[in-house]
Design a protein around this motif. Structure first.
Motif, PDB file in Angstrom:
ATOM      1  N   TRP A 160      -6.033   2.414   1.631  1.00 29.97           N
ATOM      2  CA  TRP A 160      -4.995   2.390   0.604  1.00 29.97           C
ATOM      3  C   TRP A 160      -4.500   0.989   0.303  1.00 29.97           C
ATOM      4  N   LYS A 161      -4.773   0.034   1.167  1.00 25.24           N
ATOM      5  CA  LYS A 161      -4.286  -1.338   0.943  1.00 25.24           C
ATOM      6  C   LYS A 161      -4.852  -1.958  -0.319  1.00 25.24           C
ATOM      7  N   ALA A 164       0.831  -1.205   0.000  1.00 23.80           N
ATOM      8  CA  ALA A 164       0.000   0.000   0.000  1.00 23.80           C
ATOM      9  C   ALA A 164       0.862   1.251   0.000  1.00 23.80           C
TER      10      ALA A 164
END
Length: 236
Positions: free
Chosen positions: A233-234, A115
């Motif tokens: 965001w991963k 991420a």
């Protein structure tokens, strides 16, 4: 019954390609994967936004070069097929997000997706990166991935002289194989496997590669909005 394929108008800058020429289908995908593999060698994560922008620009240039060879993107699907494609795009992202954390990571898949948090860039840099990232996610990836997975590879599995296979023809073997390989290309292997099967079914039902592109575009757009809104965001 397959949909008719419209003939593209000739153009002085058209790239001439025979129906069995695999390079226009493979080149953008290969460039994207190869450049992505190099991101692990960046001096630091702060280099990632620039690296992604360069990757997107290179892939976009390759796609522009081959744009007139992709006859299988035409004709556009009908209204009902578009509605189905949009609905399946939402379903796909429901699976992608809803199944998160509910299946094991496979050791040979390389672990979770790396991420990048754009908040580390400051306000201006953050939104510049998000804009470029969304353009790649929504406008580039759905096109070159569907051309590779659901047009080229699906037909190549049926017959290695894939130009002889009508766009939209899907067999149980080609659907299963492309879905399995699609899963192996993503850390989120279980939703990716289900996604591959869903889009193989959409292709078989609509006989339209563009329906798959639309569904993929919708899925990526919804995912992008979710990522930004939830700071998840991963998934990028």
């Amino acid at each position: 019954m397959s949909s008719p394929i419209e003939t593209l108008e000739s153009s002085p800058d058209a790239v001439q390609a025979k129906d069995h020429d695999f390079i226009p289908y493979v080149a953008p995908m290969f460039a994207y994967v190869a450049l992505s593999s190099l991101e692990g060698y960046l001096p630091s994560t702060s280099w990632y936004p620039a690296a992604y922008a360069v990757k997107a620009a290179i892939v976009a240039a390759i796609m522009w070069h081959y744009r007139l060879t992709w006859k299988d993107l035409r004709p556009m699907p009908g209204l009902l097929d578009i509605v189905l494609a949009v609905a399946l795009g939402f379903l796909v992202i429901g699976l992608w997000i809803g199944l998160d954390g509910r299946y094991p990571n496979l050791p040979f898949m390389g672990g979770p997706r790396q991420a990048f948090d754009p908040n580390t860039l400051g306000t201006g840099g953050k939104w510049a990166f998000i804009a470029v990232r969304m353009l790649g996610l929504v406008l580039l990836v759905p096109v070159f991935e569907e051309l590779f997975w659901r047009s080229f590879l699906n037909r190549w599995i049926i017959d290695q002289d894939f130009g002889k296979v009508p766009v939209g023809k899907v067999t149980w073997i080609s659907a299963g194989a492309t879905a399995a390989l699609f899963a192996m290309a993503h850390p989120e292997w279980l939703p990716a496997l289900l996604t591959g099967l869903i889009w193989a079914g959409l292709l078989a039902y609509t006989k339209s590669l563009s329906a798959c592109v639309i569904s993929h575009l919708v899925a990526n757009l919804v995912l992008g909005v979710y990522v930004i809104a939830a700071q998840a965001w991963k998934f990028w």
